[in-house]
Enzyme design. Structure first.
Site, mmCIF file in Angstrom:
data_model
loop_
_atom_site.group_PDB
_atom_site.id
_atom_site.type_symbol
_atom_site.label_atom_id
_atom_site.label_comp_id
_atom_site.label_asym_id
_atom_site.label_seq_id
_atom_site.Cartn_x
_atom_site.Cartn_y
_atom_site.Cartn_z
ATOM 1 N N CYS A 122 0.734 -1.241 -0.002
ATOM 2 C CA CYS A 122 -0.088 0.058 0.209
ATOM 3 C C CYS A 122 0.739 1.290 0.066
ATOM 4 O O CYS A 122 0.212 2.315 -0.097
ATOM 5 C CB CYS A 122 -1.008 0.023 1.182
ATOM 6 S SG CYS A 122 -1.956 -1.435 1.284
ATOM 7 N N HIS A 268 -3.449 6.878 2.579
ATOM 8 C CA HIS A 268 -3.824 5.425 2.168
ATOM 9 C C HIS A 268 -5.200 5.156 2.537
ATOM 10 O O HIS A 268 -5.332 5.298 3.826
ATOM 11 C CB HIS A 268 -2.731 4.722 2.447
ATOM 12 C CG HIS A 268 -3.347 3.003 2.188
ATOM 13 N ND1 HIS A 268 -3.784 2.786 0.922
ATOM 14 C CD2 HIS A 268 -3.137 1.725 2.816
ATOM 15 C CE1 HIS A 268 -4.223 1.654 0.983
ATOM 16 N NE2 HIS A 268 -3.854 0.934 2.387
ATOM 17 N N ASN A 299 -10.216 -0.444 0.212
ATOM 18 C CA ASN A 299 -8.824 -0.312 0.084
ATOM 19 C C ASN A 299 -8.506 -1.135 -0.936
ATOM 20 O O ASN A 299 -8.347 -2.129 -1.245
ATOM 21 C CB ASN A 299 -8.304 -1.120 1.487
ATOM 22 C CG ASN A 299 -6.749 -1.053 1.662
ATOM 23 O OD1 ASN A 299 -5.977 -0.871 0.422
ATOM 24 N ND2 ASN A 299 -6.172 -1.719 2.733
HETATM 25 C C1 LIG Z 1 -9.615 -4.982 10.114
HETATM 26 C C2 LIG Z 1 -10.258 -3.889 11.128
HETATM 27 C C3 LIG Z 1 -11.400 -2.969 10.578
HETATM 28 C C4 LIG Z 1 -10.960 -4.533 12.162
HETATM 29 O O1 LIG Z 1 -11.509 -3.497 13.213
HETATM 30 P P1 LIG Z 1 -11.304 -3.888 14.895
HETATM 31 O O2 LIG Z 1 -12.137 -2.748 15.459
HETATM 32 O O3 LIG Z 1 -9.646 -3.605 15.052
HETATM 33 O O4 LIG Z 1 -11.779 -5.360 15.194
HETATM 34 P P2 LIG Z 1 -11.145 -6.450 16.075
HETATM 35 O O5 LIG Z 1 -10.362 -6.991 15.125
HETATM 36 O O6 LIG Z 1 -10.638 -5.561 17.226
HETATM 37 O O7 LIG Z 1 -12.506 -6.934 16.583
HETATM 38 C C5 LIG Z 1 -13.497 -6.429 17.386
HETATM 39 C C6 LIG Z 1 -14.476 -7.229 17.407
HETATM 40 O O8 LIG Z 1 -15.318 -7.397 16.229
HETATM 41 C C7 LIG Z 1 -15.580 -8.661 15.807
HETATM 42 N N1 LIG Z 1 -15.438 -8.736 14.535
HETATM 43 C C8 LIG Z 1 -14.303 -8.924 13.734
HETATM 44 N N2 LIG Z 1 -14.494 -8.761 12.643
HETATM 45 C C9 LIG Z 1 -15.817 -8.758 12.453
HETATM 46 C C10 LIG Z 1 -16.607 -8.360 11.275
HETATM 47 N N3 LIG Z 1 -16.276 -8.670 10.110
HETATM 48 N N4 LIG Z 1 -17.766 -8.307 11.548
HETATM 49 C C11 LIG Z 1 -18.438 -8.086 12.903
HETATM 50 N N5 LIG Z 1 -17.684 -8.349 13.915
HETATM 51 C C12 LIG Z 1 -16.405 -8.737 13.734
HETATM 52 C C13 LIG Z 1 -14.416 -9.532 16.606
HETATM 53 O O9 LIG Z 1 -14.705 -10.733 16.851
HETATM 54 C C14 LIG Z 1 -14.172 -8.704 17.911
HETATM 55 O O10 LIG Z 1 -15.404 -9.312 18.709
HETATM 56 P P3 LIG Z 1 -14.988 -9.354 20.458
HETATM 57 O O11 LIG Z 1 -14.928 -7.864 20.799
HETATM 58 O O12 LIG Z 1 -16.464 -9.780 20.801
HETATM 59 O O13 LIG Z 1 -13.939 -10.081 20.654
HETATM 60 C C15 LIG Z 1 -9.039 -2.789 11.814
HETATM 61 O O14 LIG Z 1 -8.540 -3.796 12.430
HETATM 62 C C16 LIG Z 1 -8.284 -2.472 10.597
HETATM 63 O O15 LIG Z 1 -8.691 -1.629 9.867
HETATM 64 N N6 LIG Z 1 -7.125 -2.603 10.588
HETATM 65 C C17 LIG Z 1 -6.118 -2.139 9.848
HETATM 66 C C18 LIG Z 1 -6.466 -2.343 8.319
HETATM 67 C C19 LIG Z 1 -4.982 -1.817 7.573
HETATM 68 O O16 LIG Z 1 -4.716 -0.933 7.666
HETATM 69 N N7 LIG Z 1 -4.887 -3.010 6.455
HETATM 70 C C20 LIG Z 1 -4.044 -2.680 5.613
HETATM 71 C C21 LIG Z 1 -2.886 -1.760 5.777
HETATM 72 S S1 LIG Z 1 -2.672 -1.540 4.007
#
Ligand SMILES: CC(C)(COP(=O)(O)OP(=O)(O)OC[C@H]1O[C@@H](n2cnc3c(N)ncnc32)[C@H](O)[C@@H]1OP(=O)(O)O)[C@@H](O)C(=O)NCCC(=O)NCCS
EC number: 2.3.1.180
Length: 343
Positions: A122, A268, A299
Site C-alpha cells: 500500500c 492511504h 482499500n
Molecule cells: C480490520 C479492522 C477494521 C477490524 O476492526 P477492529 O476494531 O480492529 O476489530 P477487532 O479485530 O478488534 O474485533 C473487534 C470485535 O469485532 C469482531 N469482529 C471482527 N471482524 C468482524 C466482522 N467482520 N464483523 C463483525 N464483527 C467482527 C471481533 O470478533 C471482535 O469481537 P469481540 O470484541 O467480541 O472479541 C481494523 O483492525 C483495521 O482496519 N485494521 C487495519 C487495516 C489496515 O490498515 N490494513 C491494511 C493496511 S494496508
C-alpha cells in the site's frame, strides 16, 4: 577524476496529470454478508466502507491500468510517445514474469519506454513517485507514468471475517514530468520487516506445486483455498495510528510545510478511523480537505492514493496547484510519505 559526463535532468519534477479507473461492478456490504457473519452497521462503523468495486474477468490489471493511464496522459497534455518510463506498483498481477508494465507501455503506444513493476504494498504509489522524480531530475526520462493497480478481490478470502469487507479493485495513474520549481517534496520512507507477519499472503505460491497440497487451508466446501491476504487487523491499526502520523509529520517538516500551509491530505485508504486519527494527531486545520474515498472504493492498496487524488480533483474538493500531503503504508511493513503540488 571520472570520465563520465554529468547527466542532464530537469531541475525539479511534478505531477502533471492524474487518471483513475474503477471497475463497473459496485459491491455493497450486503454481498459481503453472504459469506461472513457481520453487519452493514459493523463494517461501516469499524472501517468506513459502504461499497467497493470488483473487477470482471475483462477488467484485468493491464486493462484497468491502460484506462487510468490514458486519462492521466490526456490530463497532462502530452503524447504517450513522450513517456520514457512506466512504473507499475501492484501485488495482484498473477504472471511472475514479464512485468505487466511492459504490456501497458506497449498498449499505450509509448516509444519502447522503460517499464517495470514494483512490489511495495500500500506504499507502492509513493515508492513509484519517488523513483519517477529521481529519473526526471537525473535525466533518464522526461516523463514517467506511475501506476498503482490492484485486483485485490482475487486475493480476498471471502470467508475471512477480518478482511472480506476491506479490499477493492481499481487503477490510478499519474504522469510525472519536469518542473521549474519544487513540486514533489523529499520522501520519508522505510520498511519494518520485523512486522512482516502482520500482513501477508496466506500460502506462498510454491506450496501449490503438484503433490504439495497437504495442510493447506480449505474452504467451507472442502476445496483448497486460493492464497489470500491475511492480516492482524489490530496490530496494523495501532502501527498505522501511532507510527504513520509521525512519518506524515516528518514529510511535512522535510518539505518545510506547516499544517496551516496544507490544502489537502490524501492518506492511504485503509480505514476511515485511521484517517480520522491521523487528522487529529497532525492537528490539521479545518480548511484541509481530507480524502475519504474508502467509503465507496474500499482499500485498493497501491491504487488508493491516485484514485483518491483523481476523485478530489474531479469533484472540485481539491484544485490544481493545491499542496497535498500523501502517505501510503502497508504490507512489509512499508511506508512512504511526501508533499506534492496537485496537477
Ligand atoms: C480490520 C479492522 C477494521 C477490524 O476492526 P477492529 O476494531 O480492529 O476489530 P477487532 O479485530 O478488534 O474485533 C473487534 C470485535 O469485532 C469482531 N469482529 C471482527 N471482524 C468482524 C466482522 N467482520 N464483523 C463483525 N464483527 C467482527 C471481533 O470478533 C471482535 O469481537 P469481540 O470484541 O467480541 O472479541 C481494523 O483492525 C483495521 O482496519 N485494521 C487495519 C487495516 C489496515 O490498515 N490494513 C491494511 C493496511 S494496508
Amino acid at each position: 577524476m571520472s570520465k563520465i559526463k554529468p547527466s542532464k535532468g530537469a531541475p525539479y519534477a511534478r505531477i502533471l496529470g492524474v487518471g483513475g479507473y474503477r471497475p463497473t461492478r459496485v459491491v455493497p456490504n450486503e454481498v459481503i454478508l453472504e459469506t461472513i457473519d457481520s453487519s452493514d452497521e459493523w463494517i461501516r462503523s469499524r472501517s468506513g466502507i459502504e461499497t467497493r468495486h470488483w473487477a470482471s474477468p475483462e477488467e484485468t490489471v493491464a486493462a484497468m491500468s491502460v484506462e487510468a493511464s490514458g486519462k492521466a496522459i490526456a490530463d497532462a497534455g502530452i503524447d504517450a510517445e513522450q513517456i520514457g518510463a512506466v512504473v507499475v506498483s501492484t501485488v495482484s498481477h498473477f504472471s511472475q514474469t514479464p512485468a505487466v508494465a511492459t504490456e501497458i507501455a506497449d498498449r499505450l503506444g509509448t516509444n519502447k519506454a522503460a517499464a517495470f513493476d514494483i512490489s511495495a504494498g500500500c506504499a507502492g504509489f509513493g515508492y513509484g513517485l519517488t523513483l519517477a522524480k529521481g529519473m526526471i531530475v537525473e535525466g533518464s526520462a522526461e516523463y514517467v507514468l506511475v501506476i498503482g493497480v490492484e485486483r485485490l478481490s482475487d486475493l480476498t478470502d471471502l470467508e475471512d471475517r477480518a478482511t472480506a469487507f476491506l479490499f477493492g479493485d481499481g487503477a490510478g495513474a499519474v504522469v510525472v514530468g519536469p518542473s521549474q520549481e519544487p513540486a514533489i517534496g523529499p520522501t520519508v520512507w522505510g520498511s519494518e520487516g520485523d512486522k512482516a507477519e502482520t500482513i501477508k499472503q496466506t500460502v506462498p505460491w510454491d506450496r501449490f506445486r503438484i503433490g504439495d497440497l497437504s495442510e493447506l487451508p480449505l474452504d467451507s466446501a472442502g476445496n483448497v483455498k486460493f492464497p489470500a491476504i491475511t492480516q492482524e487487523g489490530q496490530a496494523v491499526f495501532r502501527w498505522a495510528v501511532f507510527e504513520m502520523a509521525k512519518v506524515a509529520q516528518q514529510a511535512l517538516d522535510a518539505a518545510g510545510i506547516s499544517p496551516d500551509d496544507l490544502d489537502v491530505f490524501i492518506p492511504h485508504q485503509a480505514n476511515v478511523r485511521i484517517i480520522d486519527s491521523m487528522v487529529k494527531t497532525l492537528k490539521l486545520p479545518e480548511h484541509v480537505t481530507v480524502a475519504r474515498d474508502i467509503r465507496t472504493t474500499g482499500n485498493t492498496s497501491a491504487a488508493s492514493i491516485p484514485l483518491a487524488m483523481e476523485r478530489l480533483l474531479a469533484t472540485g474538493e481539491a484544485k490544481s496547484g493545491d499542496t497535498a500531503l500523501v502517505i501510503g503504508f502497508g504490507a512489509g511493513l512499508v511506508y512512504a510519505a511526501t508533499v506534492v503540488t496537485l496537477p
